[in-house]
Write an enzyme that holds these catalytic residues in place. Structure first.
Site, PDB file in Angstrom:
ATOM      1  N   LYS A 116       0.816  -1.217   0.000  1.00  0.00           N
ATOM      2  CA  LYS A 116       0.000   0.000   0.000  1.00  0.00           C
ATOM      3  C   LYS A 116       0.859   1.280   0.000  1.00  0.00           C
ATOM      4  CE  LYS A 116      -3.229  -2.934   0.037  1.00  0.00           C
ATOM      5  NZ  LYS A 116      -3.711  -3.380  -1.270  1.00  0.00           N
ATOM      6  N   GLU A 200      -2.127   8.403   7.961  1.00  0.00           N
ATOM      7  CA  GLU A 200      -3.009   9.218   7.111  1.00  0.00           C
ATOM      8  C   GLU A 200      -3.919  10.077   7.970  1.00  0.00           C
ATOM      9  OE1 GLU A 200      -5.391   6.711   4.593  1.00  0.00           O
ATOM     10  OE2 GLU A 200      -3.803   6.502   3.112  1.00  0.00           O
ATOM     11  N   HIS A 235     -15.834  -4.005   6.998  1.00  0.00           N
ATOM     12  CA  HIS A 235     -15.069  -4.007   5.749  1.00  0.00           C
ATOM     13  C   HIS A 235     -15.526  -5.047   4.753  1.00  0.00           C
ATOM     14  CE1 HIS A 235     -12.730  -1.066   7.781  1.00  0.00           C
ATOM     15  NE2 HIS A 235     -12.404  -1.910   8.736  1.00  0.00           N
ATOM     16  N   ARG A 292      -8.014  -7.543  -9.794  1.00  0.00           N
ATOM     17  CA  ARG A 292      -8.825  -8.735 -10.084  1.00  0.00           C
ATOM     18  C   ARG A 292     -10.192  -8.310 -10.632  1.00  0.00           C
ATOM     19  NH1 ARG A 292      -9.355  -7.599  -4.484  1.00  0.00           N
ATOM     20  NH2 ARG A 292     -11.515  -7.007  -4.033  1.00  0.00           N
TER      21      ARG A 292
HETATM   22  C1  MV4 Z   1      -9.682   5.318   5.866  1.00  0.00           C
HETATM   23  C2  MV4 Z   1     -10.838   5.834   6.490  1.00  0.00           C
HETATM   24  C3  MV4 Z   1     -10.809   7.151   6.893  1.00  0.00           C
HETATM   25  N1  MV4 Z   1      -9.704   7.897   6.712  1.00  0.00           N
HETATM   26  N2  MV4 Z   1      -8.607   6.111   5.703  1.00  0.00           N
HETATM   27  C4  MV4 Z   1     -11.068   0.792   5.615  1.00  0.00           C
HETATM   28  C5  MV4 Z   1     -10.537  -0.327   4.774  1.00  0.00           C
HETATM   29  C6  MV4 Z   1      -9.333   0.199   4.091  1.00  0.00           C
HETATM   30  N3  MV4 Z   1      -9.294  -0.240   2.732  1.00  0.00           N
HETATM   31  C7  MV4 Z   1      -9.430   1.677   4.197  1.00  0.00           C
HETATM   32  N4  MV4 Z   1     -10.464   1.975   5.163  1.00  0.00           N
HETATM   33  C8  MV4 Z   1     -10.654   3.238   5.605  1.00  0.00           C
HETATM   34  N5  MV4 Z   1      -9.608   4.063   5.432  1.00  0.00           N
HETATM   35  C9  MV4 Z   1      -8.626   7.364   6.131  1.00  0.00           C
HETATM   36  N6  MV4 Z   1      -7.540   8.117   5.973  1.00  0.00           N
HETATM   37  C10 MV4 Z   1     -11.937   5.004   6.630  1.00  0.00           C
HETATM   38  C11 MV4 Z   1     -11.853   3.694   6.199  1.00  0.00           C
HETATM   39  C12 MV4 Z   1     -13.033   2.914   6.354  1.00  0.00           C
HETATM   40  C13 MV4 Z   1     -13.771   2.472   5.254  1.00  0.00           C
HETATM   41  C14 MV4 Z   1     -13.356   2.722   3.953  1.00  0.00           C
HETATM   42  C15 MV4 Z   1     -14.091   2.275   2.884  1.00  0.00           C
HETATM   43  C16 MV4 Z   1     -15.276   1.584   3.098  1.00  0.00           C
HETATM   44  C17 MV4 Z   1     -15.692   1.306   4.378  1.00  0.00           C
HETATM   45  C18 MV4 Z   1     -14.956   1.746   5.476  1.00  0.00           C
HETATM   46  C19 MV4 Z   1     -15.403   1.465   6.758  1.00  0.00           C
HETATM   47  C20 MV4 Z   1     -14.650   1.885   7.823  1.00  0.00           C
HETATM   48  C21 MV4 Z   1     -13.476   2.608   7.624  1.00  0.00           C
END
Ligand code: MV4
Length: 500
Positions: A116, A200, A235, A292
């Site tokens: 990442k 972040e 998630h 994918r």
């Molecule tokens: C975040 C975020 C808020 N701020 N990054 C969750 C899984 C991972 N792929 C990234 N995720 C998140 N990253 C920052 N800087 C909130 C989430 C997140 C989230 C993101 C997409 C879809 C659902 C989510 C549920 C909880 C938190």
């Protein structure tokens, strides 16, 4: 084009790929573990090889065995589906080295996107917006803490090897910073064997919006617009739709361009997805790229009319992508609901057993990508997703109505399913209004998910629908209103049922 391919997967996605192969005249080889012996992917394939032991590591993750079977049965290529080996660069490399084409991007691209930090750096360099933060080389806890203070709070500690929320820590204030960095590192080490982290700025109410990409091996790259995937639980996506209810024409154009730039920056080929997060002010940021075919690809297929699975096969066989960006038109609205064997009234605990009855809804613009039939066994070995229900209509409102109808005509007996939960979501006013942020389930469904609700509701609904579909009234009506012009009249079988 390939003559014969092996599908290294199971369930609905294996079925989806087999159907694409059948249309293109490609011979298919299925692999299966003993609990999947009567699954549709086994029945549908031209050949099916039993892997025996159902544990994932001995079956659908067993690289040497899968390669050996592919060689013995002369497969030209392997399609990995999603999950299992789909984003394993070692598997992609092993296939290619054995002279069997891996249907997907190169192992190098899979590897780069799996890291990442490397992915974020690459995107930053290419001019794709990334979430402000620290993704440098320093890994010393104190040095990371200093970088964290510069970012400000709340912030997020994320694992470089992560994705899907594992190894993630929200930090609300400075006094929790060091502790959270240590915690995220520990979790990441035990989950991924790697404790590299990055920081972040924390976005409070993000939405997850992703763009579908298609790229050929000659470098021609297009996008197929967006999917809104914000409705998730731990998630795990539950409901996806296209277009996104918050998207504007201008933002769509910008994000689509950014997605193509992202794909081109890494020399991407085949089908892929660029994930973005957008904040309340509609600022967008690159999150990660999935290398994918995704679970939710059907909503893109329905709103663009493009067959992504077929294009994957054509591209992997070396054919150029004959579609231009201007050929891709987004039309109407599509929603996908994931049907899981799980109990929403009991913490979404997976439910196992025999599917005594499965009856899928049928109707105009209703698509069911299913991996199950009546009498299949749902075991604890694999993901409990049974199928995907997808509806398409000219606009969002009609699409919601159609999905409600389809869910209420979906019968699954023998295991507990999430169908009634999906119906509640589709009926929720905030869903109807398009207020689908990543906090949707926690905000509006905590009372459903935390406490034990009366379970029999769903069973009763299914039974009522089942009865109404299978009652004998139909035959009697047919007799009473028998068509005087029916050809059956002349064949002695006109009068069905009792005489009046
Ligand atoms: C975040 C975020 C808020 N701020 N990054 C969750 C899984 C991972 N792929 C990234 N995720 C998140 N990253 C920052 N800087 C909130 C989430 C997140 C989230 C993101 C997409 C879809 C659902 C989510 C549920 C909880 C938190």
């Amino acid at each position: 084009m390939f003559k014969k391919i092996l599908i290294a997967n199971r369930g609905e996605i294996a079925v989806r790929i087999i159907k694409a192969c059948q249309e293109l005249g490609i011979h298919t080889i299925a692999i299966y573990s003993e609990v999947d012996a009567s699954s549709p992917h086994v029945t549908l394939a031209d050949e099916a090889i039993n892997l025996g032991d159902p544990t994932p590591i001995e079956s659908y993750l067993n690289i040497p065995k899968i390669i050996q079977i592919a060689k013995e049965h002369h497969a030209d290529a392997i399609h990995p589906g999603y999950g299992f080996l789909a984003e394993n660069p070692d598997f992609a490399q092993t296939c290619n080295k054995a002279g069997i084409k891996f249907i997907g991007p190169t192992p190098e691209v899979i590897s780069l996107m799996g890291d990442k930090i490397a992915a974020k750096k690459t995107m930053e360099k290419a001019g794709v917006p990334v979430i402000p933060g620290y993704h440098g080389l320093k890994q010393d806890n104190k040095a990371l803490a200093e970088e964290g203070k510069k970012i400000g709070f709340p912030l997020l500690v994320k694992a470089a090897a992560g994705g899907g929320g594992k190894g993630m820590r929200i930090v609300n204030s400075e006094d929790m910073l060091l502790e959270s960095i240590e915690g995220a590192k520990r979790e990441s080490k035990s989950s991924f064997g790697d404790d590299t982290v990055f920081l972040e700025k924390y976005l409070e109410k993000p939405r997850h919006i992703e763009f579908q990409i298609l790229a050929d091996e000659q470098g021609h790259t297009i996008h197929l617009f967006e999917r809104e995937c914000s409705i998730q639980r731990r998630h795990q996506k539950i409901i996806e739709e296209s277009p996104s209810p918050v998207m504007t024409k201008k933002l769509r154009g910008e994000m689509g361009k950014a997605a193509v730039t992202a794909a081109k920056a890494v020399g991407y080929s085949n089908a892929g997805t660029v994930e973005f997060m957008i904040d309340e002010h509609l600022n967008y940021y690159f999150m990660e790229m999935n290398t994918r075919l995704q679970v939710e690809h059907p909503i893109t297929e329905l709103t663009t009319g493009i067959d992504l699975a077929k294009w994957q096969l054509r591209i992997a066989s070396g054919e150029p992508l004959t579609l231009q960006q201007t050929d891709i038109i987004q039309r109407g609205h599509a929603i996908e609901c994931r049907i899981y064997a799980e109990d929403p009234s009991n913490g979404f605990l997976p439910s196992t057993g025999t599917l005594h009855k499965v009856e899928e809804p049928k109707g105009p613009n209703i698509r069911v990508d299913s991996g199950i039939v009546t009498n299949n066994i749902i075991s604890a070995y694999y993901d409990p997703m049974l199928s995907k229900l997808i509806t398409y209509a000219e606009n969002r409102g009609d699409c919601i109505q159609k999905m409600r109808w389809a869910l209420s005509h979906y019968i699954v007996m023998g295991v507990t399913s999430n169908i009634w939960f999906l119906r509640k979501v589709l009926e929720h006013n905030e869903f109807v209004k398009g207020n689908t942020t990543t906090h949707f389930i926690d905000n509006y469904f905590s009372e459903w998910t935390k406490t034990k609700k009366a379970l029999p509701v769903e069973a009763l609904i299914s039974l009522a629908v089942y009865d109404s579909l299978h009652s004998k009234k139909e035959e009697i009506v047919r007799y009473k209103e028998a068509d005087p012009h029916s050809p059956w009249k002349h064949m002695g079988r006109w009068r069905i049922g009792k005489e009046v």
